[in-house]
Design a protein around this motif. Structure first.
Motif, PDB file in Angstrom:
ATOM      1  N   ARG A 299      49.582  14.778  51.956  1.00 20.16           N
ATOM      2  CA  ARG A 299      48.312  15.589  52.331  1.00 20.16           C
ATOM      3  C   ARG A 299      47.676  14.912  53.479  1.00 20.16           C
ATOM      4  O   ARG A 299      46.907  14.178  53.421  1.00 20.16           O
ATOM      5  CB  ARG A 299      47.631  15.587  50.977  1.00 20.16           C
ATOM      6  CG  ARG A 299      47.143  14.333  50.289  1.00 20.16           C
ATOM      7  CD  ARG A 299      46.543  14.011  48.922  1.00 20.16           C
ATOM      8  NE  ARG A 299      45.384  14.971  48.800  1.00 20.16           N
ATOM      9  CZ  ARG A 299      45.299  16.163  48.185  1.00 20.16           C
ATOM     10  NH1 ARG A 299      46.392  16.401  47.558  1.00 20.16           N
ATOM     11  NH2 ARG A 299      44.372  16.771  47.963  1.00 20.16           N
TER      12      ARG A 299
ATOM     13  N   THR B 114      38.517  23.296  46.399  1.00 19.56           N
ATOM     14  CA  THR B 114      39.090  24.342  46.034  1.00 19.56           C
ATOM     15  C   THR B 114      40.107  24.610  47.281  1.00 19.56           C
ATOM     16  O   THR B 114      41.187  25.203  47.332  1.00 19.56           O
ATOM     17  CB  THR B 114      38.104  25.795  46.073  1.00 19.56           C
ATOM     18  OG1 THR B 114      37.360  25.861  47.241  1.00 19.56           O
ATOM     19  CG2 THR B 114      37.396  25.509  44.856  1.00 19.56           C
TER      20      THR B 114
ATOM     21  N   PRO C 141      44.834  20.565  49.296  1.00 14.56           N
ATOM     22  CA  PRO C 141      46.019  20.700  48.492  1.00 14.56           C
ATOM     23  C   PRO C 141      45.676  19.973  46.975  1.00 14.56           C
ATOM     24  O   PRO C 141      44.998  19.257  46.830  1.00 14.56           O
ATOM     25  CB  PRO C 141      47.152  19.671  49.181  1.00 14.56           C
ATOM     26  CG  PRO C 141      46.661  19.963  50.484  1.00 14.56           C
ATOM     27  CD  PRO C 141      45.057  19.810  50.347  1.00 14.56           C
ATOM     28  N   ARG C 142      46.518  20.526  46.166  1.00 15.46           N
ATOM     29  CA  ARG C 142      46.478  20.211  44.556  1.00 15.46           C
ATOM     30  C   ARG C 142      46.502  18.613  44.740  1.00 15.46           C
ATOM     31  O   ARG C 142      47.203  17.986  45.318  1.00 15.46           O
ATOM     32  CB  ARG C 142      47.562  20.686  43.799  1.00 15.46           C
ATOM     33  CG  ARG C 142      49.049  20.356  44.129  1.00 15.46           C
ATOM     34  CD  ARG C 142      50.012  20.783  43.189  1.00 15.46           C
ATOM     35  NE  ARG C 142      50.097  22.506  43.397  1.00 15.46           N
ATOM     36  CZ  ARG C 142      50.874  23.264  42.570  1.00 15.46           C
ATOM     37  NH1 ARG C 142      51.745  22.650  41.781  1.00 15.46           N
ATOM     38  NH2 ARG C 142      50.708  24.628  42.753  1.00 15.46           N
TER      39      ARG C 142
ATOM     40  N   TYR D 242      51.350  27.919  48.004  1.00 15.65           N
ATOM     41  CA  TYR D 242      51.972  26.827  46.890  1.00 15.65           C
ATOM     42  C   TYR D 242      50.797  25.693  46.914  1.00 15.65           C
ATOM     43  O   TYR D 242      51.095  24.796  46.443  1.00 15.65           O
ATOM     44  CB  TYR D 242      53.191  26.311  47.577  1.00 15.65           C
ATOM     45  CG  TYR D 242      54.338  27.506  47.084  1.00 15.65           C
ATOM     46  CD1 TYR D 242      54.907  27.445  45.934  1.00 15.65           C
ATOM     47  CD2 TYR D 242      54.815  28.242  48.254  1.00 15.65           C
ATOM     48  CE1 TYR D 242      56.031  28.408  45.817  1.00 15.65           C
ATOM     49  CE2 TYR D 242      55.975  29.093  47.929  1.00 15.65           C
ATOM     50  CZ  TYR D 242      56.512  29.165  46.524  1.00 15.65           C
ATOM     51  OH  TYR D 242      57.494  30.015  46.358  1.00 15.65           O
ATOM     52  N   ASN D 243      49.735  26.111  47.568  1.00  5.65           N
ATOM     53  CA  ASN D 243      48.683  24.917  47.367  1.00  5.65           C
ATOM     54  C   ASN D 243      49.039  23.644  47.892  1.00  5.65           C
ATOM     55  O   ASN D 243      49.024  22.826  47.384  1.00  5.65           O
ATOM     56  CB  ASN D 243      48.172  24.777  46.141  1.00  5.65           C
ATOM     57  CG  ASN D 243      46.645  24.161  46.007  1.00  5.65           C
ATOM     58  OD1 ASN D 243      46.182  24.103  47.201  1.00  5.65           O
ATOM     59  ND2 ASN D 243      46.273  23.832  44.871  1.00  5.65           N
TER      60      ASN D 243
ATOM     61  N   LYS E  59      49.653  27.901  51.957  1.00  6.50           N
ATOM     62  CA  LYS E  59      48.539  28.082  51.203  1.00  6.50           C
ATOM     63  C   LYS E  59      49.037  28.775  49.783  1.00  6.50           C
ATOM     64  O   LYS E  59      48.351  28.445  48.810  1.00  6.50           O
ATOM     65  CB  LYS E  59      47.533  29.116  51.903  1.00  6.50           C
ATOM     66  CG  LYS E  59      46.528  29.412  51.211  1.00  6.50           C
ATOM     67  CD  LYS E  59      45.414  30.275  52.263  1.00  6.50           C
ATOM     68  CE  LYS E  59      44.184  30.508  51.689  1.00  6.50           C
ATOM     69  NZ  LYS E  59      43.319  29.235  51.168  1.00  6.50           N
TER      70      LYS E  59
END
Length: 982
Positions: A234, A224, A227-228, A478-479, A476
């Motif tokens: 990343r 969770t 990042p996506r 925008y993940n 955060k």
């Protein structure tokens, strides 16, 4: 442990290590400590010591020492980190000099084993015969090293197709905190079990890490918090999300990549390789009215599967205007776009590339995105990419103390979120009254956004912190990832928890404790970092500092501002394999203290922090300036234009003011006087310098290398000879109409030593129909400038400007033979003469031409063509003078030497020859001088067949070629004279 005990320990360690250790109070050691006190970031902190390890045994000794004394080791390669990863108060371990070998290539399985000090572009040059390459390509690829790329998980321009470093790291040899060596690699279940049952440090690390990551709550926090998954950029914290991916074999390499040297010391890496891309390449340059428009265009571009999609904004493009190098790269820009999106396509044919580009252009046009779409193909794409790659350095040309800062430049979001993210970010910046530059990796969702902040003020430093804190919250939202490829270091470390969550940050600290409980490896990076607004290059406002100089530095604002322009990007650390001139001393020694960066940083540190009235009076500055050849490569090859040659001359003048001018420096500076005296007795003088005994005595007295030959004087001065010719011409028949009248500059080298070349130049010009005249002038002053006697050079410059200002015009130019002399009028004079002569010096500079330039001008005007010359075939290999390269004049010489229709000119891809006036004569510099020559030039000359002509416009270059190979090199005028029909 107290400082005395640590010093004693370092002293003992120095006797054990095979590589050098720098730690004591000597000028050399202190200079090196200062050189390593910063990188390409805004941070500065002097290390306890610097070591250049030669082998793994040195590294084990260092690890043991660090454990005993509670000191951290800071692994470093190129030092181009932007987040302060290699800045700290521990022992800097520079792996770049000796850990630089390619160990093994397996072309069938497409992998290579390398040491961490191998340069990325040099590696790919090595791999090219195998039709393979290492994919990740940073903008610093011609000096970035594999170790640093692993530490930061570097990505680069083509990461959307070529991947990041983590994806190519197959295995790694790593020294742990107990000195044991382990190999991290992909492990199947059985292999992983075998690691878990080991009764040693390696087994302990595996067990504790697996236990930590097996806890369901920890796995949920990781899934969770990170990042996506679709975001490829990343690099925040340690890659725990990669490590818990059950679909992939367990491999600590995933953790090692991006760990910034905080988990162990890398000694070897096995990297997967890619086939070379299709040879045909095209760059579609999408011109946009707004930045946000370009980001929408980027989303469309990605649907067409390009090899790269990179952005450059107007702010950066404007800095290419008038830049000595990058002004020539603007040929593709149409109008005045706010942003350019550079989209690369590759294919097996040019038609394929064109089809791809046309499809994207049509799509963009249909959607109303962009207003111009020029397609650049072939080798010219490199010129366009160079503008993009130089962004970091170019924006340092902004005047004043408000400068772009690396702060939020590495934040990444999904490309489809970029327009909204950047819009929100612009609101944050506007709220703080800040402007910013925007460039780089739009295709990967990562724009390098550099806000303009004055870090010399308290208010600026407060804004520095606030902007990062607010941007972290935006990331955060925008993940996204706080760091995409530049790492966390000491810049972003304290905000990791705000983005990934406190639970994940706690896991990162536990991972660091598992691998390195005593902080042996690069402590206080990623986790437990110091406040991000501490240990900056400036802790107080130095704006009140005024440094009096002989040169006029007003165009650069001051000598301090010129030194400050160094961003630390390390362009001066490229090797001879990458090409270019800057920086020849580093190319030879591979030592940080011999870079342009170190010299600029040293000046900056003492000009802002010296307690002395004469801020130049420090032997540490002299230490780093010693091997500067004043080649002027940095004047144009450094994107920020940090002209060390000019600053070195200024420094030496003030240093001599405080410490006296050395005897040899006075002799060399007064070269013209000694040669004038010798010219009265040329036969006696030449016999003396050609006598082994007498020559050895002269060289020994002057501190010259015995391996050097001394230059002979001509039997007549060129100046006198030309006057005699003019008298003869006036009394005899004259051409009915000369094409033009020119004034020949009898420089101090051609006037006394290369007289025959000056005579040939006279004959060539007159045979081509030009009336050669002499105007009153003195020497150029080059010898005084080269030895730092700037005040005497100023007197000479004033005199020459007064003598020539009313004589030299566009119609009656001043023609020079020796590049280093005639180009003094163009380079130094306008910033050296008294204020009353500045305007005259500027006008004179425009009309002071190398003879090659003049002949080319006349060629272009239709006054000279190949009909004057032989049609026989010859091959010429040209080594251009450094100043020609700095002023982009090499092409002139190539074109002029190609005047004879059968002459084929090849440029030797050499940098500096290594002689650099007196530098190569001086015994303490002789070995470095020859080493520079042996990088490219001298081997190329030796490999050249005897029937091929070697051309070298510079007198020092010809001398170096003679001493180094025994071959004679010819000035272009000699070659043209021999080719002239007569």
């Amino acid at each position: 442990m107290n400082a005395a005990a640590i010093y004693d320990g370092l002293s003992r360690l120095s006797g054990i290590l095979n590589g050098p250790l720098y730690y004591d109070g000597s000028a050399q050691h202190q200079a090196i400590l200062r050189a390593y006190s910063t990188d390409a970031s805004v941070y500065q902190e002097r290390p306890l010591a610097v070591v250049i390890p030669k082998d793994p045994d040195d590294l084990r000794e260092l690890i043991a020492f660090a454990r005993r004394h509670g000191i951290t080791l800071i692994p470093r390669t190129a030092g181009t980190s932007l987040a302060g990863q290699v800045v700290g108060d521990g022992i800097v371990v520079d792996m770049s000099k000796y850990f630089n070998r390619v160990l093994e290539v397996n072309p069938e399985e497409r992998w290579v084993r390398v040491q961490p000090g191998v340069v990325r572009d040099d590696l790919n040059a090595y791999l090219r015969p195998y039709n393979l390459m290492f994919g990740p390509e940073t903008s610093t690829a011609n000096r970035a090293m594999v170790g640093g790329m692993i530490g930061n998980n570097s990505s680069g321009l083509h990461s959307i197709v070529w991947g990041d470093t983590r994806s190519h790291l197959l295995s790694a040899n790593v020294l742990l905190d107990d000195g044991s060596e382990v190999v991290f690699e992909a492990l199947n279940e059985q292999a992983l079990f075998n690691k878990l049952v080991l009764d040693n440090r390696e087994g302990q690390i595996y067990r504790q890490t697996i236990d930590l990551l097996s806890i369901p709550a920890n796995q949920r926090a990781i899934k969770t918090g990170y990042p996506r998954p679709s975001l490829t950029r990343r690099n925040t914290g340690y890659a725990l999300d990669m490590l818990i991916d059950a679909s992939q074999p367990f491999n600590f390499c995933k953790l090692l990549a991006g760990s910034e040297g905080t988990l162990g010391i890398l000694t070897e890496a096995k990297l997967s390789l890619l086939p070379l891309p299709p040879k045909e390449v095209g760059l579609l340059c999408i011109h946009c009215h707004t930045l946000i428009e370009s980001l929408h265009a980027n989303i469309i571009a990605l649907q067409h599967h390009p090899a790269a999609s990179e952005l450059v904004d107007k702010y950066i493009m404007d800095f290419t205007k008038g830049h000595p190098t990058y002004q020539y790269n603007r040929f593709f820009i149409e109008g005045d776009p706010e942003a350019l999106l550079m989209v690369e396509f590759r294919g097996n044919s040019l038609a394929e590339v064109q089809r791809k580009a046309e499809a994207l252009s049509a799509d963009l046009l249909a959607k109303g995105l962009g207003y111009a779409y020029p397609l650049i193909t072939g080798h010219r794409t490199n010129l366009v990419w160079d503008v993009r790659k130089a962004g970091l350095g170019l924006i340092r040309n902004l005047p004043g103390d408000i400068q772009p800062v690396n702060l939020i430049e590495d934040c990444a979001v999904s490309p489809e979120d970029l327009p909204a993210y950047i819009t929100d970010l612009q609101r944050i910046l506007e709220r703080h009254g800040l402007k910013a530059s925007y460039y780089a990796h739009a295709g990967a969702g990562e724009l390098h956004v550099e806000p303009l902040i004055n870090l010399k003020t308290t208010e600026g430093r407060e804004t520095f912190r606030t902007v990062l804190a607010e941007t972290a919250q935006l990331v955060k939202k925008y993940n996204g990832s706080l760091s995409g490829e530049h790492g966390d270091g000491r810049l972003r470390g304290e905000f990791i928890g705000a983005v990934l969550g406190s639970e994940v940050y706690g896991l990162l600290k536990q991972v660091k404790a598992i691998f390195d409980p005593q902080g042996v490896f690069n402590a206080h990076k990623i986790v437990d970092t110091p406040p991000m607004d501490k240990f900056l290059r400036y802790e107080q406002d130095p704006s009140t500092i005024k440094v009096e100089t002989v040169f006029d530095f007003s165009r650069q604002e001051s000598i301090l501002r010129l030194a400050e322009k160094c961003s630390g990007s390390g362009d001066c650390r490229k090797t001879h394999i990458a090409g270019g001139t800057m920086c020849p001393s580093y190319m030879a020694t591979r030592e940080e203290k011999d870079t342009t960066r170190a010299r600029a940083n040293m000046l900056r540190q003492f000009l802002t922090g010296s307690p002395k009235a004469n801020r130049f009076d420090h032997p540490e500055i002299k230490e780093v300036m010693d091997l500067c050849l004043s080649c002027k490569g940095c004047k144009t090859e450094c994107p920020s234009g940090v002209d060390i040659a000019k600053m070195k001359a200024e420094f030496l003048q003030h240093y001599y003011d405080a410490n006296g001018t050395p005897f040899r420096a006075q002799v060399i500076a007064n070269f013209t006087r000694s040669q004038r005296l010798a010219s009265y007795f040329p036969r006696i003088y030449n016999a003396m310098i050609n006598s082994k005994l007498l020559a050895a005595l002269i060289k020994g007295t002057l501190g010259f290398a015995q391996g050097r030959s001394l230059p002979e004087v001509g039997h007549v001065r060129l100046h006198k000879w030309i006057k005699r010719q003019l008298r003869v011409n006036q009394s005899g028949d004259r051409p009915a109409r000369w094409k033009k009248q020119v004034y020949l500059f009898c420089d101090e080298f051609t006037d006394y030593n290369d007289v025959h070349i000056g005579q040939t130049a006279y004959h060539l010009l007159t045979a081509l129909g030009y009336e050669v005249r002499l105007a009153k002038h003195t020497e150029s002053g080059r010898t005084y400038l080269s030895k730092g006697l700037v005040r005497k050079a100023k007197i000479i410059a004033n005199r020459n400007v007064q003598y020539l200002k009313d004589v030299i015009t566009a119609d009656t130019p001043l023609i020079g033979i020796e590049p280093s002399a005639i180009l003094t009028f163009r380079d130094e004079y306008p910033e050296l003469v008294d204020e009353q002569w500045v305007a005259d010096a500027a006008r004179l500079a425009k009309h002071a031409l190398l003879i090659d330039e003049f002949i080319l001008q006349e060629m272009n005007a239709g006054n000279i063509d190949s009909a004057y010359f032989t049609d026989q075939s010859r091959i010429i290999k040209l080594h251009a003078h450094c100043y020609q390269k700095a002023f982009h004049l090499v092409d002139s010489t190539v074109k002029v030497l190609s005047l004879p229709s059968g002459y084929q000119v090849e440029t030797i891809p050499s940098g500096c020859c290594g002689m650099a006036g007196s530098f190569g004569y001086e015994k303490e510099h002789y070995n470095v001088s020859m080493k520079i020559g042996e990088l490219v030039l001298l081997p190329a000359v030796r490999d050249t067949p005897g029937e091929v002509i070697i051309a070298a416009p510079g007198t020092s270059c010809r001398h170096q070629i003679k001493d180094g190979t025994g071959r004679k090199a010819y000035h272009p005028v000699e070659i043209l004279w021999e080719a002239l029909k007569r």
